[in-house]
Scaffold this motif. Structure first.
Motif, short mmCIF file in Angstrom:
data_model
loop_
_atom_site.label_atom_id
_atom_site.label_comp_id
_atom_site.label_asym_id
_atom_site.label_seq_id
_atom_site.Cartn_x
_atom_site.Cartn_y
_atom_site.Cartn_z
N UNK A 144 -7.19 16.73 -4.36
CA UNK A 144 -8.01 16.13 -5.41
C UNK A 144 -8.99 15.16 -4.76
N UNK A 145 -10.18 15.05 -5.34
CA UNK A 145 -11.19 14.10 -4.89
C UNK A 145 -11.33 13.04 -5.97
N UNK A 146 -10.84 11.84 -5.68
CA UNK A 146 -10.94 10.74 -6.64
C UNK A 146 -12.31 10.08 -6.50
N UNK A 147 -12.94 9.84 -7.64
CA UNK A 147 -14.27 9.23 -7.60
C UNK A 147 -14.40 8.17 -8.68
N UNK A 148 -15.12 7.11 -8.37
CA UNK A 148 -15.33 6.03 -9.32
C UNK A 148 -16.29 6.44 -10.42
N UNK A 149 -15.91 6.21 -11.68
CA UNK A 149 -16.73 6.61 -12.83
C UNK A 149 -16.75 5.46 -13.83
N UNK A 150 -17.92 4.86 -14.00
CA UNK A 150 -18.05 3.77 -14.95
C UNK A 150 -19.08 4.03 -16.05
N UNK A 185 10.73 8.62 11.19
CA UNK A 185 11.89 7.98 11.84
C UNK A 185 12.99 7.66 10.83
N UNK A 186 12.62 7.61 9.55
CA UNK A 186 13.60 7.37 8.49
C UNK A 186 13.93 8.66 7.73
N UNK A 187 13.49 9.79 8.29
CA UNK A 187 13.73 11.11 7.66
C UNK A 187 13.26 11.13 6.21
N UNK A 188 12.08 10.54 5.99
CA UNK A 188 11.54 10.44 4.64
C UNK A 188 10.25 11.25 4.54
N UNK A 189 10.18 12.16 3.57
CA UNK A 189 8.97 12.95 3.35
C UNK A 189 8.10 12.27 2.31
N UNK A 190 6.92 11.87 2.71
CA UNK A 190 5.94 11.31 1.77
C UNK A 190 5.28 12.47 1.04
N UNK A 191 5.19 12.37 -0.28
CA UNK A 191 4.61 13.45 -1.07
C UNK A 191 3.10 13.51 -0.94
N UNK A 192 2.47 12.35 -0.80
CA UNK A 192 1.00 12.31 -0.79
C UNK A 192 0.51 11.23 0.17
N UNK A 193 -0.77 11.33 0.50
CA UNK A 193 -1.48 10.23 1.14
C UNK A 193 -2.92 10.26 0.65
N UNK A 194 -3.52 9.08 0.57
CA UNK A 194 -4.89 8.94 0.08
C UNK A 194 -5.72 8.29 1.16
N UNK A 195 -6.92 8.86 1.41
CA UNK A 195 -7.72 8.38 2.53
C UNK A 195 -9.19 8.73 2.34
N UNK A 196 -10.08 8.06 3.08
CA UNK A 196 -11.51 8.36 2.99
C UNK A 196 -11.81 9.75 3.54
N UNK A 197 -12.51 10.54 2.75
CA UNK A 197 -13.02 11.85 3.18
C UNK A 197 -14.45 11.93 2.69
N UNK A 198 -15.40 11.92 3.62
CA UNK A 198 -16.81 11.94 3.22
C UNK A 198 -17.66 12.42 4.37
N UNK A 199 -18.96 12.56 4.13
CA UNK A 199 -19.85 13.16 5.14
C UNK A 199 -20.08 12.25 6.33
N UNK A 200 -19.73 10.97 6.23
CA UNK A 200 -19.86 10.05 7.36
C UNK A 200 -18.59 9.98 8.19
N UNK A 201 -17.45 10.14 7.55
CA UNK A 201 -16.15 9.95 8.20
C UNK A 201 -15.96 10.83 9.43
N UNK A 202 -16.51 12.03 9.42
CA UNK A 202 -16.32 12.95 10.54
C UNK A 202 -16.81 12.38 11.87
N UNK A 241 0.35 16.24 0.08
CA UNK A 241 -0.82 16.32 -0.78
C UNK A 241 -1.84 15.26 -0.40
N UNK A 242 -3.06 15.67 -0.11
CA UNK A 242 -4.11 14.74 0.32
C UNK A 242 -5.02 14.41 -0.86
N UNK A 243 -5.16 13.12 -1.11
CA UNK A 243 -6.05 12.61 -2.15
C UNK A 243 -7.26 12.02 -1.44
N UNK A 244 -8.41 12.66 -1.61
CA UNK A 244 -9.64 12.20 -0.96
C UNK A 244 -10.28 11.09 -1.78
#
Length: 363
Positions: A298-304, A224-241, A260-263
């Motif tokens: 890209x798939x972002x994952x926690x690494x400690x 509605x503001x004629x703005x293109x978002x470059x990316x979005x980040x969201x849950x993508x996993x075997x349960x989400x479906x 661009x989707x960041x999982x």
């Protein structure tokens, strides 16, 4: 008016078709045609999001394009929250350097992680030995007002010891009113656009983990503001479906628009992984490969710990897109465990809602 009960009933109907899903985990067009028209589901939400994206390799690391940005990012991304978990800066810095040396170039972070500790630690790592030049650096801000966003951007730049952030994302878009606050007069977007003009920010996106309806609302308000978002980040996993599915209700739209989707949340901060391993539903590598098969950048994952980094690198090294049969089998195995959302606590509880517990961060 759409109720939560209506939405969940529709989601359950869609989940019942898991055995007939394509490699993307989406129901076919015929199922989409049978949706109850009273339920608020975007017309394009039943479309196929597309095949596994073109993937190139440099050594053992696969890379993909980040939407329409023209940027090439590693298929594995280093999560920012968990990098703040090791007891010492030295330990965390060692992990960051090891990841960058092994081909990971996408670094995730956030203004609020560990009260700024994650950004400070990452900044120390990037300031050494030219490591900033190896990284595509992303961080997030919580501010919904122009003033709070501007302040958080400058704090993040200082902590990260850099003059620019490659990707800045609006964090925790969890509430239906968040998009209106960000895009409204005096909203956070004003400060972010000023920062972009000043060369402090290159690309702009958003994140959220609560409900696909909120993601769709963010995209609608941006439109509605004629703005293109470059990316979005969201849950993508075997349960989400199977439950409040971002894979079904957001991924097709993002793919169609070149966003661009960041999982994230592959293991659900261990809750998904614990259930999957306890019931012998899949291996961690299979869980990675499922997310990587979908049209994500890209798939972002926690690494400690170093062994967690090695597991993620092994998933990248061995990745081949799963077949339709493999995806159907995996989703069939996880359906019962996923149906009530009990493993996806980021959707069904406030445990991971930092801005709900700290509303002052929003400004």
């Amino acid at each position: 008016m759409t109720t939560r009960r209506d939405f969940l009933k529709t989601g359950a109907t869609l989940a019942a078709g898991a055995a007939a899903m394509s490699v993307t985990g989406l129901p076919g067009a015929r199922a989409a045609e049978k949706r109850d028209p009273r339920v608020d589901i975007a017309p394009d939400a039943g479309m196929e999001p597309g095949p596994t994206p073109k993937t190139t390799r440099k050594g053992d690391m696969p890379y993909r394009m980040l939407g329409r940005t023209g940027e090439e990012v590693s298929l594995i991304g280093l999560g920012g929250y968990h990098i703040g978990s090791p007891d010492s800066d030295a330990e965390g810095i060692k992990l960051i350097h090891a990841a960058l040396d092994r081909g990971v170039n996408f670094l995730d972070n956030c203004w609020d992680y560990h009260n700024g500790g994650s950004e400070t630690r990452m900044g120390k790592a990037l300031a050494e030995g030219g490591y900033r030049d190896k990284a595509f650096l992303m961080t997030k801000i919580d501010g919904r007002t122009s003033a709070s966003a501007a302040s958080q951007i400058d704090e993040s730049l200082k902590r990260l010891q850099t003059d620019h952030i490659d990707l800045l994302q609006f964090h925790e878009i969890l509430r239906m009113e968040d998009p209106d606050r960000i895009f409204g007069k005096g909203g956070a977007l004003e400060a972010v656009l000023k920062a972009k003009t000043a060369g402090k920010v290159r690309y702009i996106g958003f994140t959220g983990h609560k409900d696909p309806l909120v993601h769709r609302r963010m995209l609608e308000v941006a439109d509605s503001h004629n703005f293109h978002l470059d990316t979005l980040q969201m849950p993508i996993n075997v349960m989400d479906a199977h439950f409040r599915s971002f894979t079904r209700q957001v991924l097709p739209i993002a793919s169609q628009r070149g966003i661009g989707v960041i999982a994230m949340k592959t293991f659900g901060d261990h809750f998904i992984l614990d259930r999957v391993l306890a019931d012998k539903l899949a291996t961690p590598i299979e869980m990675f490969h499922y997310s990587m098969t979908l049209p994500v950048s890209v798939v972002v994952t926690g690494i400690e710990r170093m062994e967690i980094l090695e597991q993620a690198l092994e998933a990248a090294r061995t990745f081949q897109p799963l077949s339709k049969t493999q995806v159907a089998s995996l989703l069939g195995r996880t359906k019962t465990a996923a149906d009530d959302g009990s493993t996806e606590l980021f959707k069904t509880s406030t445990r991971f809602d930092g801005t709900a517990h700290n509303p002052d961060w929003l400004g």
